[in-house]
Design a protein around this motif. Structure first.
Motif, PDB file in Angstrom:
ATOM      1  N   ASP A  13      -5.503  -0.386   2.364  1.00 23.03           N
ATOM      2  CA  ASP A  13      -5.927  -0.982   1.105  1.00 23.03           C
ATOM      3  C   ASP A  13      -7.345  -1.496   1.277  1.00 23.03           C
ATOM      4  O   ASP A  13      -7.615  -2.296   2.172  1.00 23.03           O
ATOM      5  CB  ASP A  13      -5.001  -2.136   0.710  1.00 23.03           C
ATOM      6  CG  ASP A  13      -5.521  -2.888  -0.506  1.00 23.03           C
ATOM      7  OD1 ASP A  13      -5.752  -2.228  -1.541  1.00 23.03           O
ATOM      8  OD2 ASP A  13      -5.690  -4.118  -0.419  1.00 23.03           O
ATOM      9  N   VAL A  41       0.837  -1.197   0.000  1.00 25.98           N
ATOM     10  CA  VAL A  41       0.000   0.000   0.000  1.00 25.98           C
ATOM     11  C   VAL A  41       0.877   1.254   0.000  1.00 25.98           C
ATOM     12  O   VAL A  41       1.761   1.389   0.838  1.00 25.98           O
ATOM     13  CB  VAL A  41      -0.923   0.023   1.242  1.00 25.98           C
ATOM     14  CG1 VAL A  41      -1.968   1.109   1.111  1.00 25.98           C
ATOM     15  CG2 VAL A  41      -1.586  -1.322   1.472  1.00 25.98           C
ATOM     16  N   THR A  94      -7.173   3.170  -2.134  1.00 29.39           N
ATOM     17  CA  THR A  94      -6.186   3.479  -1.094  1.00 29.39           C
ATOM     18  C   THR A  94      -6.679   4.667  -0.280  1.00 29.39           C
ATOM     19  O   THR A  94      -7.101   5.678  -0.848  1.00 29.39           O
ATOM     20  CB  THR A  94      -4.813   3.833  -1.707  1.00 29.39           C
ATOM     21  OG1 THR A  94      -4.362   2.743  -2.507  1.00 29.39           O
ATOM     22  CG2 THR A  94      -3.790   4.138  -0.626  1.00 29.39           C
ATOM     23  N   ALA A  96      -2.804   1.902  -6.236  1.00 30.29           N
ATOM     24  CA  ALA A  96      -3.235   1.003  -5.167  1.00 30.29           C
ATOM     25  C   ALA A  96      -2.681  -0.395  -5.418  1.00 30.29           C
ATOM     26  O   ALA A  96      -2.158  -0.696  -6.501  1.00 30.29           O
ATOM     27  CB  ALA A  96      -4.763   0.957  -5.098  1.00 30.29           C
TER      28      ALA A  96
END
Length: 162
Positions: free
Chosen positions: A121, A43, A78, A51
């Motif tokens: 995430d 992440v 994200t 992402a």
């Protein structure tokens, strides 16, 4: 490297940041595909618009490669979370607690220790209502601030207009 093929081998890839960013670059673990592109494996903390599972091209050797172009969307979102406690240690504790709550809802979280900051995430729309509700509840209570670094259609509809 061992005798396995280079396909699916993990390597570090750097993303350059613009002049206004807090850092010059950010490095990520990425998995090489058969076609020579890379799939992001962790992440991002500082690079917006990407992402986990996004696909990109890179130039250079695996230990010194730089991302050049995003070519595929992995379907993840994200979110960045910052603790608003005045003391560094209290922010670590707060973000660890927030991380546990988000992980219960299906998110994957990484904590950046120097700032401290949480990179989240969100893989899919499953539990997205509860995830956003939790973030807004903590933000309204003055405990955290959060920003969406990469959104998806299923997330955008739930965000407040600000």
């Amino acid at each position: 490297m061992n005798e396995e093929s280079d396909e699916n081998a993990l390597c570090k890839i750097a993303f350059a940041m613009d002049d206004e960013a807090d850092v010059e670059s950010e490095r990520f673990w990425a998995r090489r595909t058969e076609s020579g592109s890379y799939i992001l494996e962790n992440v991002p903390f500082f690079v917006p618009g990407i992402a986990v599972e996004d696909e990109f091209l890179a130039e250079g050797h695996d230990d010194e490669a730089w991302a050049t172009e995003l070519i595929g969307d992995g379907g993840h979102a994200t979110v960045w979370v910052e603790g608003l406690e005045r003391k560094h240690q209290k922010n670590h504790v707060l973000l660890a607690e927030v991380s546990l709550e988000l992980e219960k809802l299906g998110c994957y979280c990484e904590i950046e220790s120097t700032n401290p900051r949480l990179a989240v995430d969100i893989e899919s729309a499953d539990n997205i209502d509860e995830i956003i509700s939790l973030l807004y509840r903590l933000e309204d209570a003055g405990k955290i601030g959060f920003a969406v670094a990469k959104t998806m259609d299923w997330l955008t509809a739930l965000l407040r207009d600000e």
